[in-house]
Design an enzyme around this catalytic site. Structure first.
Site, PDB file in Angstrom:
ATOM      1  N   GLU A  88      50.053 -22.530 -31.578  1.00  0.00           N
ATOM      2  CA  GLU A  88      49.380 -23.432 -30.634  1.00  0.00           C
ATOM      3  C   GLU A  88      48.489 -24.390 -31.394  1.00  0.00           C
ATOM      4  O   GLU A  88      48.318 -25.691 -30.677  1.00  0.00           O
ATOM      5  CB  GLU A  88      48.250 -22.173 -29.678  1.00  0.00           C
ATOM      6  N   PHE A 128      44.648 -22.611 -26.164  1.00  0.00           N
ATOM      7  CA  PHE A 128      44.058 -22.020 -27.101  1.00  0.00           C
ATOM      8  C   PHE A 128      42.878 -21.162 -26.824  1.00  0.00           C
ATOM      9  O   PHE A 128      42.799 -19.928 -27.578  1.00  0.00           O
ATOM     10  CB  PHE A 128      43.357 -23.033 -28.199  1.00  0.00           C
ATOM     11  N   GLN A 138      42.504 -19.565 -24.128  1.00  0.00           N
ATOM     12  CA  GLN A 138      43.242 -18.166 -23.168  1.00  0.00           C
ATOM     13  C   GLN A 138      43.679 -17.468 -24.276  1.00  0.00           C
ATOM     14  O   GLN A 138      43.439 -15.964 -24.400  1.00  0.00           O
ATOM     15  CB  GLN A 138      44.321 -18.718 -22.215  1.00  0.00           C
ATOM     16  N   ALA A 175      38.018 -27.944 -47.656  1.00  0.00           N
ATOM     17  CA  ALA A 175      39.299 -27.475 -46.631  1.00  0.00           C
ATOM     18  C   ALA A 175      38.705 -26.363 -45.638  1.00  0.00           C
ATOM     19  O   ALA A 175      39.238 -26.415 -44.628  1.00  0.00           O
ATOM     20  CB  ALA A 175      40.422 -27.134 -47.678  1.00  0.00           C
ATOM     21  N   GLU A 227      41.157 -27.487 -25.832  1.00  0.00           N
ATOM     22  CA  GLU A 227      42.702 -26.967 -25.342  1.00  0.00           C
ATOM     23  C   GLU A 227      42.315 -25.502 -24.844  1.00  0.00           C
ATOM     24  O   GLU A 227      41.953 -24.548 -25.326  1.00  0.00           O
ATOM     25  CB  GLU A 227      43.304 -26.626 -26.795  1.00  0.00           C
ATOM     26  N   SER A 281      55.974 -27.462 -27.542  1.00  0.00           N
ATOM     27  CA  SER A 281      55.651 -26.549 -26.512  1.00  0.00           C
ATOM     28  C   SER A 281      56.546 -25.204 -26.521  1.00  0.00           C
ATOM     29  O   SER A 281      56.338 -24.081 -26.444  1.00  0.00           O
ATOM     30  CB  SER A 281      55.887 -27.110 -25.178  1.00  0.00           C
ATOM     31  N   TRP A 331      39.309 -25.123 -29.585  1.00  0.00           N
ATOM     32  CA  TRP A 331      38.178 -24.074 -28.500  1.00  0.00           C
ATOM     33  C   TRP A 331      37.608 -25.078 -27.569  1.00  0.00           C
ATOM     34  O   TRP A 331      37.549 -24.718 -26.486  1.00  0.00           O
ATOM     35  CB  TRP A 331      37.403 -23.415 -29.172  1.00  0.00           C
ATOM     36  N   LYS A 367      56.521 -33.456 -27.771  1.00  0.00           N
ATOM     37  CA  LYS A 367      55.556 -32.505 -27.042  1.00  0.00           C
ATOM     38  C   LYS A 367      56.622 -31.341 -26.593  1.00  0.00           C
ATOM     39  O   LYS A 367      55.969 -30.182 -26.573  1.00  0.00           O
ATOM     40  CB  LYS A 367      55.187 -33.271 -25.891  1.00  0.00           C
ATOM     41  N   GLU A 409      50.465 -32.848 -30.243  1.00  0.00           N
ATOM     42  CA  GLU A 409      49.942 -33.564 -28.791  1.00  0.00           C
ATOM     43  C   GLU A 409      48.981 -34.685 -29.041  1.00  0.00           C
ATOM     44  O   GLU A 409      48.975 -35.695 -28.505  1.00  0.00           O
ATOM     45  CB  GLU A 409      49.469 -32.553 -27.757  1.00  0.00           C
TER      46      GLU A 409
END
Length: 126
Positions: free
Chosen positions: A71, A33, A35, A15, A30, A100, A27, A96, A78
């Protein structure tokens, strides 16, 4: 009846590496993510400067992690929706948009908590 597969320490070990894979994928794919992670790298040390006790440190740091967690969940939702299909569907859009909105609330929570701690440290002297 449980799922077949590893149990005990081996399951925990697996896991852990699945989680690292998830972070790596977020990373890579996205930008939000990336930022938020860059901001987290800056904000985490600042939390120890801004906060004045262990409770404030926990609140400041916790909010930063809540944004990253939210996030990741948003990105997962998504991805699942996009996996099902790229054609427009009202429920796909709703899921979605709600994910958000969860990210937005986590960011607002962070702004409020950080603002309150900053106000306590700097605003009272004004």
């Amino acid at each position: 009846m449980g799922k077949p597969g590893a149990t005990g320490i081996r399951r925990i070990w697996n896991a852990f590496f699945y989680s690292l894979t998830g972070i790596r994928l977020a990373w890579q794919h996205e930008s939000a993510f990336r930022q938020e992670s860059a901001l987290a790298i800056i904000m985490l040390p600042v939390a120890f400067w801004l906060g004045s006790n262990v409770i404030e440190y926990a609140l400041l740091i916790g909010c930063v992690f809540i944004v990253l967690i939210t996030e990741l969940l948003n990105s997962a939702i998504e991805a699942i929706v996009d996996r099902v299909g790229t054609d427009h569907h009202q429920l796909s859009g709703q899921s979605k948009d709600m994910a958000s909105a969860a990210v937005l609330f986590s960011v607002l929570l962070t702004v409020i908590v950080w603002g309150m701690v900053a106000w306590q440290k700097f605003g009272m002297a004004l």
